[in-house]
Design a protein around this motif. Sequence first.
Motif, PDB file in Angstrom:
ATOM      1  N   ASP A  97      43.111  14.233  44.135  1.00 25.62           N
ATOM      2  CA  ASP A  97      44.389  13.983  44.784  1.00 25.62           C
ATOM      3  C   ASP A  97      45.218  13.122  43.831  1.00 25.62           C
ATOM      4  OD1 ASP A  97      46.507  13.650  46.466  1.00 25.62           O
ATOM      5  OD2 ASP A  97      45.453  12.364  47.907  1.00 25.62           O
TER       6      ASP A  97
ATOM      7  N   LYS B 277      48.308  11.951  43.894  1.00 24.73           N
ATOM      8  CA  LYS B 277      49.070  10.840  44.477  1.00 24.73           C
ATOM      9  C   LYS B 277      48.162   9.649  44.774  1.00 24.73           C
ATOM     10  CE  LYS B 277      52.823  13.521  46.430  1.00 24.73           C
ATOM     11  NZ  LYS B 277      53.593  13.870  47.615  1.00 24.73           N
ATOM     12  N   LYS B 278      46.984   9.919  45.312  1.00 27.53           N
ATOM     13  CA  LYS B 278      46.049   8.843  45.622  1.00 27.53           C
ATOM     14  C   LYS B 278      45.561   8.185  44.336  1.00 27.53           C
ATOM     15  CE  LYS B 278      41.888   7.822  48.225  1.00 27.53           C
ATOM     16  NZ  LYS B 278      40.793   8.340  49.029  1.00 27.53           N
ATOM     17  N   LEU B 279      45.292   8.973  43.313  1.00 28.24           N
ATOM     18  CA  LEU B 279      44.861   8.450  42.027  1.00 28.24           C
ATOM     19  C   LEU B 279      45.930   7.553  41.422  1.00 28.24           C
ATOM     20  CD1 LEU B 279      42.851   8.361  39.658  1.00 28.24           C
ATOM     21  CD2 LEU B 279      43.964  10.405  38.778  1.00 28.24           C
TER      22      LEU B 279
ATOM     23  N   SER C 290      48.364   5.980  42.974  1.00 29.29           N
ATOM     24  CA  SER C 290      48.491   4.791  43.812  1.00 29.29           C
ATOM     25  C   SER C 290      47.388   3.783  43.501  1.00 29.29           C
ATOM     26  CB  SER C 290      48.439   5.197  45.278  1.00 29.29           C
ATOM     27  OG  SER C 290      48.419   4.057  46.087  1.00 29.29           O
ATOM     28  N   ASN C 291      46.171   4.255  43.333  1.00 31.06           N
ATOM     29  CA  ASN C 291      45.049   3.364  43.017  1.00 31.06           C
ATOM     30  C   ASN C 291      45.201   2.739  41.633  1.00 31.06           C
ATOM     31  OD1 ASN C 291      43.830   3.788  45.462  1.00 31.06           O
ATOM     32  ND2 ASN C 291      42.454   5.397  44.715  1.00 31.06           N
ATOM     33  N   ILE C 292      45.722   3.500  40.678  1.00 28.18           N
ATOM     34  CA  ILE C 292      45.943   2.959  39.335  1.00 28.18           C
ATOM     35  C   ILE C 292      47.011   1.856  39.375  1.00 28.18           C
ATOM     36  CG2 ILE C 292      46.832   3.488  37.033  1.00 28.18           C
ATOM     37  CD1 ILE C 292      45.437   6.211  37.277  1.00 28.18           C
TER      38      ILE C 292
ATOM     39  N   ASP D  32      47.847  -0.003  41.981  1.00 29.33           N
ATOM     40  CA  ASP D  32      47.267  -1.164  42.673  1.00 29.33           C
ATOM     41  C   ASP D  32      46.354  -1.952  41.760  1.00 29.33           C
ATOM     42  OD1 ASP D  32      48.619  -0.496  44.970  1.00 29.33           O
ATOM     43  OD2 ASP D  32      46.887   0.518  45.910  1.00 29.33           O
ATOM     44  N   TYR D  33      45.624  -1.271  40.914  1.00 25.19           N
ATOM     45  CA  TYR D  33      44.694  -1.951  40.003  1.00 25.19           C
ATOM     46  C   TYR D  33      45.458  -2.822  39.011  1.00 25.19           C
ATOM     47  CZ  TYR D  33      41.242  -2.660  36.331  1.00 25.19           C
ATOM     48  OH  TYR D  33      40.417  -3.223  35.399  1.00 25.19           O
ATOM     49  N   TYR D  34      46.531  -2.291  38.428  1.00 21.77           N
ATOM     50  CA  TYR D  34      47.266  -3.031  37.403  1.00 21.77           C
ATOM     51  C   TYR D  34      48.235  -4.062  37.993  1.00 21.77           C
ATOM     52  CZ  TYR D  34      45.298  -0.276  33.701  1.00 21.77           C
ATOM     53  OH  TYR D  34      44.420   0.307  32.807  1.00 21.77           O
ATOM     54  N   ARG D  35      48.553  -3.999  39.257  1.00 26.76           N
ATOM     55  CA  ARG D  35      49.418  -4.994  39.898  1.00 26.76           C
ATOM     56  C   ARG D  35      48.681  -6.298  40.139  1.00 26.76           C
ATOM     57  NH1 ARG D  35      52.517  -1.159  44.226  1.00 26.76           N
ATOM     58  NH2 ARG D  35      53.887  -0.169  42.717  1.00 26.76           N
TER      59      ARG D  35
END
Length: 87
Positions: free
Chosen positions: A73, A75-77, A79-81, A83-86
Amino acid sequence: MKINNIGLNQINPYQRNQQQAEKALQTTKTAADQLEISSAAKSMQTKSSVEVEQAERVAAIKADIDAGTYKVDAKKLASNILDYYRL
C-alpha cells in the motif's frame, strides 16, 4: 645443657608439611564446578508471544512474496516514512 622439643614430631618436620599439602590437594580435587541459571535467564531463553507473532507475520509475508501475491500500500508506506522522519 638442656635439650628441648625432642620426640617423634621433631624428627622430620617436613613430613607434616607434606601431609598437609597432600590433604589440601585431595580436598581441591573433590570439588566440582557448578552452573546455576537464574530464573530471569531461563525466562529469556523462551520466546515471548510478541516474538512468536512477529515470526508468523514474517513467514506469511515471505510466503506472499514468493507466491507473487504481496501488494504494498503506497499511501500507507509513504505515511509511515513521513512519521518516522518527523520524530
